[in-house]
Scaffold this active site. Structure first.
Site, PDB file in Angstrom:
ATOM      1  N   LYS A 177      30.591  42.024  30.783  1.00 14.72           N
ATOM      2  CA  LYS A 177      30.617  42.987  29.674  1.00 14.72           C
ATOM      3  C   LYS A 177      31.949  42.825  28.943  1.00 14.72           C
ATOM      4  O   LYS A 177      32.976  43.331  29.379  1.00 14.72           O
ATOM      5  CB  LYS A 177      30.475  44.401  30.234  1.00 14.72           C
ATOM      6  CG  LYS A 177      29.802  45.401  29.311  1.00 14.72           C
ATOM      7  CD  LYS A 177      30.562  45.745  28.060  1.00 14.72           C
ATOM      8  CE  LYS A 177      31.705  46.695  28.262  1.00 14.72           C
ATOM      9  NZ  LYS A 177      32.532  46.838  27.042  1.00 14.72           N
ATOM     10  N   GLU A 192      42.321  45.937  37.590  1.00 10.78           N
ATOM     11  CA  GLU A 192      43.553  45.346  37.039  1.00 10.78           C
ATOM     12  C   GLU A 192      43.936  46.192  35.837  1.00 10.78           C
ATOM     13  O   GLU A 192      43.282  46.120  34.794  1.00 10.78           O
ATOM     14  CB  GLU A 192      43.296  43.899  36.604  1.00 10.78           C
ATOM     15  CG  GLU A 192      42.988  42.936  37.726  1.00 10.78           C
ATOM     16  CD  GLU A 192      44.160  42.692  38.649  1.00 10.78           C
ATOM     17  OE1 GLU A 192      45.289  43.141  38.335  1.00 10.78           O
ATOM     18  OE2 GLU A 192      43.949  42.089  39.706  1.00 10.78           O
ATOM     19  N   CYS A 195      49.349  42.976  29.601  1.00 14.91           N
ATOM     20  CA  CYS A 195      49.513  44.009  30.639  1.00 14.91           C
ATOM     21  C   CYS A 195      50.827  43.858  31.397  1.00 14.91           C
ATOM     22  O   CYS A 195      51.446  44.833  31.779  1.00 14.91           O
ATOM     23  CB  CYS A 195      48.342  43.962  31.599  1.00 14.91           C
ATOM     24  SG  CYS A 195      48.079  42.341  32.328  1.00 14.91           S
ATOM     25  N   GLU A 254      53.090  52.944  28.800  1.00 17.78           N
ATOM     26  CA  GLU A 254      52.717  51.620  28.285  1.00 17.78           C
ATOM     27  C   GLU A 254      52.422  51.738  26.791  1.00 17.78           C
ATOM     28  O   GLU A 254      51.539  52.491  26.395  1.00 17.78           O
ATOM     29  CB  GLU A 254      51.476  51.109  29.030  1.00 17.78           C
ATOM     30  CG  GLU A 254      51.061  49.717  28.594  1.00 17.78           C
ATOM     31  CD  GLU A 254      49.799  49.233  29.304  1.00 17.78           C
ATOM     32  OE1 GLU A 254      48.830  49.991  29.405  1.00 17.78           O
ATOM     33  OE2 GLU A 254      49.797  48.066  29.752  1.00 17.78           O
TER      34      GLU A 254
END
Ligand code: NAD
Length: 488
Positions: free
Chosen positions: A182, A257, A291, A390
């Site tokens: 996906k 993750e 990331c 973040e």
């Protein structure tokens, strides 16, 4: 089914059972080009419940034969797919670039290469991923086999649309699972375009399928009763929802993750040029939408002024290579879309209201598209949002420090634990600090990098489980213990 996709011929249908099919869901995805905001497509399939069920049924049917296929045959199929990805790498990267905005030279080539390499690397494991056996002197021989789980799914983000496919699909398929991919609603095209390559490589129908869609499609996969594992890369809030859906449905296995706010610790005794190069590259690669980007830079006071001078210049040099991602000389493209642009701009705006001092950057570039300057804040309040959250753009915070103890505590003070870096020429200090970081990965005299052969992932809220290396194969298998009574 020939591969002839390009920006003028986009793949928009679901790939189920080795065929492109219309979605049974009337809702569609709309995509824009971040370089100018223009419409790319508003008719891309958004898989709904019936589509997910169809893919799961096809995968269940395909699983027994795929699991039993001779390892060398499975290996050859995987190797063939790797070659096909390489051969069509430029076209695949273009299909990503049109909605991500990442230039080929600085990102697209790396990303398609990573996907191809993941298939080669995991293909090589197929006949080497041995089980175990234990002493039989108690009258029982114990054999442990690595069994595939069955139907598995991968939900991937927009910032590494094809690389993350490789990291999930390749170990899943190598270990004999069927896999449903996906892609992100922001970057579906390279994934959807894999259809003809999957077929040409020789994957039997139902083994490797692609369902474009949004969070609703992801949720259908995460809560499906017949999917045995979801490997997810994306944000922490979504990761938490996925783990909850997995627990509430069939307790499917989950790998997560997630995000990061990775520290780079620069000691007085480092090679200054090396530290500047790695830290500046780390926060600007893919326009900071990475990331494990080193977004917190801590510099020891003896080298602070010199570092700041070099880092500021390096970031200003990066601003000079911002441009149209379709032009060859461009290194930094725009942010992925308007939502991300507003998010990053919001952090920068609020950051200037008492959270830190703007050293460089901070402004939009041009008046169309979602370009932003590489931005650095110094003297940052350790309790501020720019220090602790973040941002996922080319924005870093820098602070000076005195002692090793102080900076380890600060490095470990956020809820993230993906990557950390230490810059020093003292090997004892490097190893001491590396072991004190609370993070899944550490770079010594480097930062924000990954290796196919070694575990990739984070501690704390940066995730659960690991990708890459043998760990990825473990994450897609279940050990089965067979006990043989030797008396009869
Ligand atoms: P996101 O969580 O918004 O979306 C990721 C994927 O999850 C997409 O495919 C999306 O459609 C799907 N999704 C959204 N809601 C869902 C739901 N309720 N149930 C199931 N699936 C759902 O993340 P993003 O914005 O695409 O990616 C950015 C984030 O990903 C950042 O936080 C970044 O740090 C993280 N990331 C982590 C890694 C890593 O390896 N640790 C790598 C790349 C990106």
């Amino acid at each position: 089914m020939a591969f002839n996709f390009s920006k003028d011929n986009l793949p928009k249908q679901l790939f189920i059972n080795n065929e492109y099919v219309e979605s049974k869901n009337s809702a569609k995805l709309t995509l824009n080009n971040p370089k100018d905001g223009s419409l790319v497509a508003d008719d891309v399939a958004l898989a709904g419940e019936q589509d997910v069920d169809a893919a799961v049924a096809a995968a269940e049917k395909a699983f027994p034969a795929w699991k039993k296929m001779a390892p060398t045959q499975r290996r050859d199929i995987m190797m063939k797919l790797a070659s096909l990805i390489e051969e069509n790498g430029k076209a695949l990267a273009e299909l990503t670039r049109i909605t991500l905005g990442a230039p080929y030279g600085s990102f697209g080539a790396f990303e398609t290469g990573l996907a191809a390499e993941a298939f080669k690397y995991n293909a090589g494991w197929i006949d080497k991923f041995a089980g175990q056996s234990f002493p039989q002197e108690d009258g029982f021989l114990k054999i442990v086999r690595n069994e595939p789980l069955g139907v598995t799914a991968g939900i991937v983000p927009w910032n590494g649309p094809l690389g993350t496919v490789g990291l999930k699909a390749a170990p899943a398929l190598a270990t004999g699972n069927c896999f449903i991919l996906k892609p992100s609603e922001k970057t579906p095209f390279a994934s959807l375009a894999l259809g003809p390559l999957i077929k040409e490589a020789g994957f039997p129908p139902g083994v490797f399928q692609v369902l474009s869609g949004d969070g609703s499609t992801g949720a259908l996969l995460a809560s499906h009763m017949k999917i045995r594992k979801v490997s997810f890369t994306g944000s922490i809030p979504t990761g938490k929802k996925i783990q909850e859906m997995a627990a509430k449905s069939n307790l499917k296995r989950v790998t997560l993750e997630l995000g990061g706010k990775s520290p780079a610790v620069v000691f007085d005794d480092c090679n200054l040029e090396n530290a500047v190069t790695w830290t500046a590259n780390a926060i600007t690669a893919n326009t900071g939408q990475v990331c494990f980007a080193a977004s917190r830079v801590y510099v020891q006071e003896g080298i602070y002024d010199k570092f700041i001078e070099g880092y500021k210049k390096a970031m200003q040099d990066k601003a000079k290579v911002i441009g149209d991602p379709d032009d060859e000389g461009t290194v930094l493209g725009p942010l992925v879309d308007e939502a991300q642009f507003k998010r990053v701009s919001g952090f920068i705006e609020r950051g200037q209201k008492g959270q830190g001092k703007l050293l460089t950057g901070g402004s939009r570039v041009g008046d169309k598209g979602f370009y932003i300057e590489p931005t650095v804040f110094t003297d940052v309040d350790i309790n501020s949002e720019i220090h602790n959250q973040e941002i996922f753009g080319p924005v870093s915070v820098v602070r000076s420090f005195k002692t090793e103890e102080e900076i380890i505590a600060l490095s470990n003070s956020t809820s993230f634990g993906l990557m950390a870096g230490v810059f020093t020429q003292d090997i004892n200090k490097a190893l001491r600090v590396a072991s004190d970081f609370d993070s899944g990965m550490v770079g010594v005299n480097c930062v924000s990098l990954m290796m196919m052969t070694a575990p990739f992932g984070g501690s704390k809220e940066s995730g659960i489980g690991r990708e890459c290396g043998e760990y990825a194969l473990r994450a897609f298998t279940e050990p089965k213990t067979i006990m043989i009574n030797l008396t009869y």
